[in-house]
Design an enzyme around this catalytic site. Structure first.
Site, mmCIF file in Angstrom:
data_model
loop_
_atom_site.group_PDB
_atom_site.id
_atom_site.type_symbol
_atom_site.label_atom_id
_atom_site.label_comp_id
_atom_site.label_asym_id
_atom_site.label_seq_id
_atom_site.Cartn_x
_atom_site.Cartn_y
_atom_site.Cartn_z
ATOM 1 N N ASP A 129 0.832 -1.208 0.000
ATOM 2 C CA ASP A 129 0.000 0.000 0.000
ATOM 3 C C ASP A 129 0.866 1.257 0.000
ATOM 4 O OD1 ASP A 129 -1.943 1.903 0.405
ATOM 5 O OD2 ASP A 129 -2.361 1.327 2.483
ATOM 6 N N ASP A 307 -1.962 6.091 -4.692
ATOM 7 C CA ASP A 307 -2.286 5.166 -3.601
ATOM 8 C C ASP A 307 -2.641 3.783 -4.138
ATOM 9 O OD1 ASP A 307 -3.271 3.817 -1.428
ATOM 10 O OD2 ASP A 307 -4.734 5.339 -0.851
#
Ligand SMILES: *[C@@H]1O[C@H](CO)[C@@H](O)[C@H](O)[C@H]1NC(C)=O
Ligand SMILES: *[C@@H]1O[C@H](CO)[C@@H](O)[C@H](O)[C@H]1NC(C)=O
Length: 420
Positions: A129, A307
């Site tokens: 992530d 992201d």
């Protein structure tokens, strides 16, 4: 039924050519991707999408709390704030499409690869992530149903585990937190072994994680948004000399996805990587972005955060409304959560972002989250204020799938290149 499909290939590559931040030997993690927002038969899974909106909102709310604690409010973007906790039961959709049957894999929309924690190694399937900075996996103390299918870390069977003071806790709006104690451990990813890495073996996870194939999260953003207030795994790898270059690269695709650690994998892209300097201190954030439809610039001069842990592309509600005004016959589908629909017969294939160099186009397949009626489909761009700043967009996987992306701590920049 979930298939744990992540696997590691350790590869020695020829030194990459050209750009100074791409050279060096690196290692690659390959992993699989299944979409969670679109059902196998092509429908938009509204309920799951809202679950993800709630999670994304609360993840970034927590990032802002961490940023304030680590750096002070002066590190906030203009207009950024700590938003109220998003609550699923208040945002849940109530339309009839919820009855649409889901496939087994529908809950799994994350990019997962294997990592090993401890001595001897305990393996976990991980979501890499770029939008957070901590590592957590379930522990043997997570006994709820949500952990029943997860791999669980047991410090008692690792000679390298070391308990530390403090508590890790991230609040999610489904009435629960992901929380647990703090440890240091040996953590290996694709042959890169890091010692004394801070992480949390969590004893509670929130329901929205329970249905997913991956066990936990490895954050690849900056120390400034770390909840533990510690060096994230990749930063530790760099400071311990386990990777030579503080650069990693992502290819995200339906299959053949790869995270390359310690450089970029030049076998996956053509041409040079177009780099842009990071602004701010916590996120992989670059400024000066525009969104285009074909050759028309719809909005420009905004900030973007890249992201990989988020599927949706979010923009400020007004900017996104202005964007969809330029998509013929589009309309608001879910005003609470910022979703729009457009005719499935004309899915846009020319929506693009640019930071002043190339224009990086989102394919029709990546723009389309699936149908909600015989004629209307949902777009990958949603209007939502995540508290990240008044002129800030968050570009998730629906954007990243269209490009090779490179993240350089060494040059403090994010870059994009054309996928081969
Ligand atoms: C599990 O719970 C026990 C009892 O509270 C505690 O002593 C132990 O440290 C916990 N282990 C982990 C990994 O959290
Ligand atoms: C979410 O909202 C519902 C309805 O307003 C409320 O009953 C519940 O306590 C809230 N949950 C959380 C975690 O805030």
């Amino acid at each position: 039924m979930f298939i744990k499909a992540g696997l590691i290939t350790l590869a020695l590559l020829l030194p990459a050519m050209a750009s100074p931040v791409t050279e060096g030997l690196g290692t690659r993690v390959t992993f699989d991707k299944r979409d969670g927002i679109t059902t196998q038969d092509g429908w938009f899974d509204h309920k799951r999408a809202v679950e993800l909106v709630v999670r994304d909102r609360n993840k970034h709310r927590q990032n802002m709390i961490n940023l304030e604690r680590n750096m002070g409010r002066e590190a906030f973007n203009e207009g950024a704030e700590i938003m109220p906790l998003a609550n699923y039961s208040e945002l849940a959709p109530h339309d009839k499409r919820q009855a649409e049957p889901l496939t087994d894999e529908a809950g799994d929309q994350y990019w997962a690869g294997t990592i090993a924690i401890g001595t001897p190694r305990q393996n976990f399937l991980i979501d890499f992530d770029t939008g957070s900075s901590d590592l957590w996996v379930p522990s043997v103390n997570c006994t709820s149903a949500y952990c029943s299918k997860k791999d669980k870390y047991n410090p008692a069977s690792s000679s390298s585990s070391s308990p530390k003071n403090g508590e890790f806790s991230i609040q999610y709006g489904d009435g629960s937190t992901v929380s647990g104690p703090v440890y240091t451990e040996t953590v290996a990813v694709a042959g890169i072994t890091v010692k004394n890495q801070y992480f949390s073996p969590v004893d509670t996870i929130s329901p929205s994680f329970g249905s997913e194939a991956d066990d936990g999260i490895l954050g690849l953003a900056f120390p400034a948004i770390s909840n533990l207030g510690k060096s994230p795994w990749f930063n530790t790898a760099k400071s311990e000399g386990a990777v030579k270059n503080g650069v990693f690269g992502f290819k995200l695709a339906k299959s053949g996805s790869e995270l390359y650690l310690g450089g970029t994998d030049s076998s996956l892209y053509t041409g040079a990587i177009e780099y842009h300097p990071v602004t701010g201190s916590g996120f992989w954030q670059i400024k000066g972005a525009s969104i285009l439809i074909g050759s028309n610039t719809i909005q420009s001069g905004f900030q973007t955060i890249i992201d990989s842990g988020t599927t949706i592309i979010y923009g400020p509600p007004n900017a996104v409304a202005a964007f969809y005004k330029n998509i013929p016959n589009s309309q608001v589908y879910d005003s609470t959560n910022g979703f729009y629909s457009f005719p499935c017969s004309s899915v846009p294939s020319n929506v693009a972002f640019s930071w002043g160099g190339n224009t990086w186009t989102i394919s029709a397949a990546n723009f389309n989250f699936g149908r909600v009626s015989a004629t209307q489909c949902i777009g990958a761009i949603a209007g939502q204020d995540l508290g990240l700043g008044k002129n800030t967009w968050l570009l998730g996987d629906s954007f990243m799938k269209n490009v090779y992306s490179a993240f350089s701590f060494d040059a403090n920049s994010v870059g994009f290149a054309t996928l081969k």
